[in-house]
Write a protein that holds these residues in place. Structure first.
Motif, PDB file in Angstrom:
ATOM      1  N   GLN A  19       0.835  -1.203   0.000  1.00  0.00           N
ATOM      2  CA  GLN A  19       0.000   0.000   0.000  1.00  0.00           C
ATOM      3  C   GLN A  19       0.869   1.253   0.000  1.00  0.00           C
ATOM      4  OE1 GLN A  19      -2.342  -1.133   3.470  1.00  0.00           O
ATOM      5  NE2 GLN A  19      -4.203  -0.875   2.230  1.00  0.00           N
ATOM      6  N   ARG A  20       1.917   1.242   0.789  1.00  0.00           N
ATOM      7  CA  ARG A  20       2.815   2.390   0.878  1.00  0.00           C
ATOM      8  C   ARG A  20       3.515   2.633  -0.473  1.00  0.00           C
ATOM      9  NH1 ARG A  20       3.534   4.454   5.292  1.00  0.00           N
ATOM     10  NH2 ARG A  20       3.302   2.574   6.542  1.00  0.00           N
ATOM     11  N   ARG A  21       3.950   1.549  -1.140  1.00  0.00           N
ATOM     12  CA  ARG A  21       4.602   1.670  -2.439  1.00  0.00           C
ATOM     13  C   ARG A  21       3.658   2.291  -3.465  1.00  0.00           C
ATOM     14  NH1 ARG A  21       4.254  -0.718  -6.928  1.00  0.00           N
ATOM     15  NH2 ARG A  21       3.035  -2.478  -6.186  1.00  0.00           N
ATOM     16  N   VAL A  22       2.417   1.789  -3.506  1.00  0.00           N
ATOM     17  CA  VAL A  22       1.441   2.311  -4.465  1.00  0.00           C
ATOM     18  C   VAL A  22       1.073   3.753  -4.120  1.00  0.00           C
ATOM     19  CG1 VAL A  22      -0.897   2.027  -5.373  1.00  0.00           C
ATOM     20  CG2 VAL A  22       0.570   0.033  -5.076  1.00  0.00           C
ATOM     21  N   LEU A  23       0.904   4.032  -2.852  1.00  0.00           N
ATOM     22  CA  LEU A  23       0.589   5.393  -2.422  1.00  0.00           C
ATOM     23  C   LEU A  23       1.688   6.352  -2.879  1.00  0.00           C
ATOM     24  CD1 LEU A  23      -1.121   7.426  -0.813  1.00  0.00           C
ATOM     25  CD2 LEU A  23       0.206   6.781   1.205  1.00  0.00           C
ATOM     26  N   GLU A  24       2.931   5.978  -2.686  1.00  0.00           N
ATOM     27  CA  GLU A  24       4.041   6.835  -3.106  1.00  0.00           C
ATOM     28  C   GLU A  24       4.056   7.013  -4.622  1.00  0.00           C
ATOM     29  OE1 GLU A  24       7.602   5.229  -1.314  1.00  0.00           O
ATOM     30  OE2 GLU A  24       6.820   5.595   0.710  1.00  0.00           O
ATOM     31  N   ALA A  25       3.744   5.946  -5.367  1.00  0.00           N
ATOM     32  CA  ALA A  25       3.705   6.045  -6.832  1.00  0.00           C
ATOM     33  C   ALA A  25       2.605   7.004  -7.277  1.00  0.00           C
ATOM     34  CB  ALA A  25       3.497   4.660  -7.454  1.00  0.00           C
ATOM     35  N   ASP A  35      -7.263  11.560  -4.785  1.00  0.00           N
ATOM     36  CA  ASP A  35      -8.604  11.963  -5.167  1.00  0.00           C
ATOM     37  C   ASP A  35      -9.272  10.867  -6.000  1.00  0.00           C
ATOM     38  OD1 ASP A  35     -10.788  13.624  -5.308  1.00  0.00           O
ATOM     39  OD2 ASP A  35      -9.808  15.169  -6.497  1.00  0.00           O
ATOM     40  N   GLY A  36     -10.580  10.906  -6.031  1.00  0.00           N
ATOM     41  CA  GLY A  36     -11.325   9.983  -6.878  1.00  0.00           C
ATOM     42  C   GLY A  36     -11.226   8.540  -6.422  1.00  0.00           C
ATOM     43  N   PRO A  37     -11.054   7.611  -7.372  1.00  0.00           N
ATOM     44  CA  PRO A  37     -11.121   6.189  -7.047  1.00  0.00           C
ATOM     45  C   PRO A  37      -9.921   5.680  -6.252  1.00  0.00           C
ATOM     46  CG  PRO A  37     -10.389   6.454  -9.290  1.00  0.00           C
ATOM     47  CD  PRO A  37     -10.775   7.829  -8.790  1.00  0.00           C
ATOM     48  N   PHE A  38      -8.842   6.447  -6.233  1.00  0.00           N
ATOM     49  CA  PHE A  38      -7.624   5.980  -5.568  1.00  0.00           C
ATOM     50  C   PHE A  38      -7.824   5.831  -4.077  1.00  0.00           C
ATOM     51  CE2 PHE A  38      -6.538   8.118  -9.478  1.00  0.00           C
ATOM     52  CZ  PHE A  38      -5.975   7.048 -10.144  1.00  0.00           C
ATOM     53  N   LEU A  39      -8.738   6.583  -3.538  1.00  0.00           N
ATOM     54  CA  LEU A  39      -9.090   6.437  -2.123  1.00  0.00           C
ATOM     55  C   LEU A  39      -9.587   5.021  -1.849  1.00  0.00           C
ATOM     56  CD1 LEU A  39      -9.444   8.139   0.499  1.00  0.00           C
ATOM     57  CD2 LEU A  39     -11.804   8.511  -0.211  1.00  0.00           C
ATOM     58  N   ALA A  40     -10.312   4.442  -2.802  1.00  0.00           N
ATOM     59  CA  ALA A  40     -10.784   3.060  -2.667  1.00  0.00           C
ATOM     60  C   ALA A  40      -9.710   2.071  -3.078  1.00  0.00           C
ATOM     61  CB  ALA A  40     -12.038   2.840  -3.521  1.00  0.00           C
ATOM     62  N   TRP A  41      -9.091   2.324  -4.215  1.00  0.00           N
ATOM     63  CA  TRP A  41      -8.166   1.342  -4.781  1.00  0.00           C
ATOM     64  C   TRP A  41      -6.949   1.096  -3.913  1.00  0.00           C
ATOM     65  CZ3 TRP A  41      -8.336   3.612 -10.387  1.00  0.00           C
ATOM     66  CH2 TRP A  41      -9.572   3.283 -10.982  1.00  0.00           C
ATOM     67  N   ILE A  42      -6.542   2.071  -3.107  1.00  0.00           N
ATOM     68  CA  ILE A  42      -5.365   1.880  -2.255  1.00  0.00           C
ATOM     69  C   ILE A  42      -5.608   0.747  -1.253  1.00  0.00           C
ATOM     70  CG2 ILE A  42      -5.930   3.560  -0.452  1.00  0.00           C
ATOM     71  CD1 ILE A  42      -2.479   3.111  -2.081  1.00  0.00           C
ATOM     72  N   HIS A  43      -6.873   0.410  -1.011  1.00  0.00           N
ATOM     73  CA  HIS A  43      -7.201  -0.729  -0.138  1.00  0.00           C
ATOM     74  C   HIS A  43      -6.806  -2.053  -0.792  1.00  0.00           C
ATOM     75  CE1 HIS A  43      -9.410   1.392   3.085  1.00  0.00           C
ATOM     76  NE2 HIS A  43      -9.642   2.260   2.120  1.00  0.00           N
ATOM     77  N   SER A  44      -6.648  -2.051  -2.115  1.00  0.00           N
ATOM     78  CA  SER A  44      -6.188  -3.217  -2.862  1.00  0.00           C
ATOM     79  C   SER A  44      -4.995  -2.786  -3.707  1.00  0.00           C
ATOM     80  CB  SER A  44      -7.302  -3.761  -3.765  1.00  0.00           C
ATOM     81  OG  SER A  44      -6.781  -4.771  -4.601  1.00  0.00           O
ATOM     82  N   PRO A  45      -3.800  -2.897  -3.161  1.00  0.00           N
ATOM     83  CA  PRO A  45      -2.625  -2.376  -3.863  1.00  0.00           C
ATOM     84  C   PRO A  45      -2.436  -2.943  -5.270  1.00  0.00           C
ATOM     85  CG  PRO A  45      -2.049  -2.955  -1.616  1.00  0.00           C
ATOM     86  CD  PRO A  45      -3.448  -3.438  -1.853  1.00  0.00           C
ATOM     87  N   GLY A  46      -2.752  -4.216  -5.480  1.00  0.00           N
ATOM     88  CA  GLY A  46      -2.609  -4.792  -6.819  1.00  0.00           C
ATOM     89  C   GLY A  46      -3.494  -4.096  -7.826  1.00  0.00           C
ATOM     90  N   LEU A  47      -4.748  -3.891  -7.473  1.00  0.00           N
ATOM     91  CA  LEU A  47      -5.666  -3.169  -8.353  1.00  0.00           C
ATOM     92  C   LEU A  47      -5.207  -1.729  -8.510  1.00  0.00           C
ATOM     93  CD1 LEU A  47      -8.270  -2.953 -10.015  1.00  0.00           C
ATOM     94  CD2 LEU A  47      -9.465  -2.420  -7.887  1.00  0.00           C
ATOM     95  N   ALA A  48      -4.862  -1.085  -7.412  1.00  0.00           N
ATOM     96  CA  ALA A  48      -4.446   0.322  -7.465  1.00  0.00           C
ATOM     97  C   ALA A  48      -3.248   0.515  -8.377  1.00  0.00           C
ATOM     98  CB  ALA A  48      -4.129   0.830  -6.059  1.00  0.00           C
TER      99      ALA A  48
END
Length: 187
Positions: A19-25, A35-48
């Motif tokens: 999650q931290r890696r995807v958040l940083e990316a 913003d937008g869907p990333f608030l949800a997608w960060i809960h699933s790092p693979g999807l995000a």
């Protein structure tokens, strides 16, 4: 800007390594926010991870002018009645050159009157695809002639990606600009 949703709030101290890696990316990319869907997608790092890269391409990397990409996004937001998607992209579309009366017609579910043929074609392609789940040979030929086959492939990708965004925002009741009236009546 306040963003609300029905999701469990993110606690940066509890994010796992993925999650931290995807958040940083996401934060270091062209968006710079969750913003937008990333608030949800960060809960699933693979999807995000995959979705944010596809989204970056659909938003910033296609052969289409920003004006046409943003029109396709508004067609999608209106079809799905996606509150946050509309709130995010309506001002971008306006700044990119989509006329106020076209934006308002889309928001209210009316067929817009277009001054530009390329905008009319993007609208026809998107609205036909959403309404019939197909595009007939004549419309397809018109789109390929106007934009070229690679750009039509990318345009369909924009419609598909932003439908995913709209579904995500709708399911998780993501709201932004919570002080501003919603663009669409809630069902």
């Amino acid at each position: 800007m306040a963003i609300e949703s029905r999701l469990t709030p993110l606690d940066e101290t509890r994010l796992d390594a993925e999650q931290r890696r995807v958040l940083e990316a996401i934060l270091s990319g062209p968006r710079g926010n969750l913003d937008g869907p990333f608030l949800a997608w960060i809960h699933s790092p693979g999807l995000a991870d995959h979705a944010q890269r596809l989204g970056a391409f659909c938003r910033y990397g296609t052969r289409l002018e920003l004006r046409l990409t943003e029109l396709a996004i508004l067609v999608t937001a209106a079809w799905w009645r996606s509150q946050a998607e509309w709130q995010i992209h309506e001002p971008i579309a306006r700044e990119a050159g989509i006329a106020d009366d076209v934006i308002e017609a889309l928001r209210t579910g009316e067929e817009p009157i277009f001054e530009r043929d390329d905008e009319r074609l993007v609208y026809r392609l998107g609205s036909t695809l959403y309404a019939t789940r197909r595009v007939d040979a004549a419309l397809y030929a018109d789109a390929v002639e106007a934009f070229g086959e690679p750009a039509v492939v990318e345009l369909v990708g924009v419609f598909g990606y932003y439908a995913l965004v709209a579904m995500t925002l709708n399911v998780f009741a993501v709201r932004r600009d919570t002080e501003v009236p919603l663009p669409f009546a809630e069902p």
